[in-house]
Design an enzyme around this catalytic site. Structure first.
Site, mmCIF file in Angstrom:
data_model
loop_
_atom_site.group_PDB
_atom_site.id
_atom_site.type_symbol
_atom_site.label_atom_id
_atom_site.label_comp_id
_atom_site.label_asym_id
_atom_site.label_seq_id
_atom_site.Cartn_x
_atom_site.Cartn_y
_atom_site.Cartn_z
ATOM 1 N N SER A 19 17.685 -4.979 4.405
ATOM 2 C CA SER A 19 16.738 -6.045 4.499
ATOM 3 C C SER A 19 17.418 -7.426 4.893
ATOM 4 O O SER A 19 18.008 -7.312 6.039
ATOM 5 C CB SER A 19 16.171 -6.245 2.992
ATOM 6 O OG SER A 19 15.236 -7.152 3.103
ATOM 7 N N ASP A 62 7.209 1.442 3.951
ATOM 8 C CA ASP A 62 7.832 0.093 3.682
ATOM 9 C C ASP A 62 6.502 -0.939 3.887
ATOM 10 O O ASP A 62 6.046 -0.974 5.017
ATOM 11 C CB ASP A 62 8.708 -0.331 4.710
ATOM 12 C CG ASP A 62 9.614 -1.638 4.448
ATOM 13 O OD1 ASP A 62 8.907 -2.326 3.743
ATOM 14 O OD2 ASP A 62 10.846 -1.586 4.935
ATOM 15 N N HIS A 102 10.459 -0.119 0.841
ATOM 16 C CA HIS A 102 11.362 -1.108 1.292
ATOM 17 C C HIS A 102 12.810 -0.839 0.666
ATOM 18 O O HIS A 102 13.722 -0.916 1.357
ATOM 19 C CB HIS A 102 10.855 -2.382 1.286
ATOM 20 C CG HIS A 102 11.891 -3.449 1.740
ATOM 21 N ND1 HIS A 102 12.113 -3.361 3.034
ATOM 22 C CD2 HIS A 102 12.562 -4.487 1.209
ATOM 23 C CE1 HIS A 102 12.878 -4.515 3.342
ATOM 24 N NE2 HIS A 102 13.350 -4.986 2.107
#
Length: 338
Positions: free
Chosen positions: A148, A279, A307
């Protein structure tokens, strides 16, 4: 029953009952403390030691296991509002002969938080480079992993400091211009049109209910989490929410929003991309962008995964990384024998 025997049973029962009651009471009244104990236990069980290093007046907090050896060391960068211990679920399945380093990102957990610091992606890349130099990690090229926000930082780091990096794993990285909007990005675009009072950021929960909503946004797998644990997770985060908001605004600013996109063409290290197909935070179409720009990169799309790849599929994540590193090692060995 003999009175002495009865007393023995009462004492034995009381001895067992006291810690059980203490645990239950702690769970109900101080869930945040139990979460910290949980991380402490798993760090010890997995052999991860908490350490500190300094670069000037700046302090970094990190965990590590093992020592540098013939294989590249592995540096792991966590995502927004997380911390070094989020990697423990993956560390559990990684080979014990790997030298692992998990650092708290700038402003997070035990690493220095300063109102004067630059929390843009370029600012964070500079800080991570300072950390790498502070522990001498780049004496030999190392494998860099980021998820991320950490994936954004890792990708830009690999582009700007190519001689430091032997290989790269990006897990659902931020910082791209995604062909398709995710549920989260659609929400952000809606926020731009709303009043400041309505601009609640789903990644910054302040109640147990909002925490549950965030977990549903980040995960395809529906974890059954007790209310007390949800409250504990929120209690740990609330003192930091002002910082998280400031950080978030720095990340979505024009300076950082597409940092990885702007730098991905400069990445020369062998690269692995891992993404959850479901995601909702950063759309899986980002794999197309990276694959079209980073020559020869390997793309792994995980079915039934959101995610939070590291939390949802830790064993699979560890295996993919281990296999990737092994394949690179084999290629390197073959070149030496040719």
């Amino acid at each position: 029953m003999d009175i002495d025997v009865l007393n023995m049973f009462l004492v034995a029962g009381g001895t067992l009952l006291v810690p059980i009651l203490a645990f239950v009471t702690s769970f109900l009244l101080w869930p945040a403390a139990l979460i910290n104990i949980y991380y402490w236990y798993w760090r010890r069980a997995l052999g991860m030691q908490v350490k500190y290093s300094s670069y000037g007046n700046y302090q970094f907090c990190y965990t590590s296991r093992g020592k540098p050896g013939n294989k590249p060391s592995v540096l792991m960068l966590h995502g927004f509002s997380a911390h070094k211990d989020m990697w423990l679920s993956v560390v559990k399945f990684l080979p014990k002969n790997l030298h692992l380093v998990c650092v708290d990102m700038p402003g997070h957990e035990g690493t220095t938080r300063s109102p004067l610091d630059d929390y843009s992606i370029s600012g964070q890349v500079k800080r991570i480079h300072q950390f790498v130099e502070s522990i001498g990690l780049n004496k030999k090229p190392f494998h860099l992993v980021g998820t991320s926000m950490g994936g954004n930082v890792a990708g830009v780091y690999a582009a700007q400091y190519p001689t430091d990096i032997s290989s790269l794993t990006l897990i659902c990285p931020a910082g791209l211009d995604y062909p398709n909007d995710s549920t989260f990005l659609k929400h952000l675009k809606g926020l731009e049109k709303s009043s400041p009072d309505d601009q609640r950021i789903p990644l910054i929960p302040s109640t147990a209910t909002e925490m549950q909503e965030m977990l549903r946004l980040c995960s395809f797998v529906r974890f059954k989490i007790p209310q007390q644990v949800l409250q504990g997770l929120v209690d740990v985060r609330i003192p930091h929410n002002e910082f998280y908001r400031r950080l978030f605004l720095a990340l979505v600013d024009e300076k950082s929003r597409h940092s990885l996109h702007e730098n991905m063409g400069k990445i020369v290290a062998p690269t692995q991309i891992i993404w959850g197909k479901q995601d909702q935070v950063l759309d899986v179409s980002g794999t197309e962008v990276l694959a079209g720009s980073i020559r020869g990169c390997q793309v792994e799309i995980l079915e039934n995964c959101g995610h939070s790849v590291v939390m949802e599929r830790p064993r699979k994540s560890a295996k993919l990384m281990t296999d990737f590193l092994s394949s690179l090692q084999s290629t390197e060995n073959n070149k030496k024998h040719d």
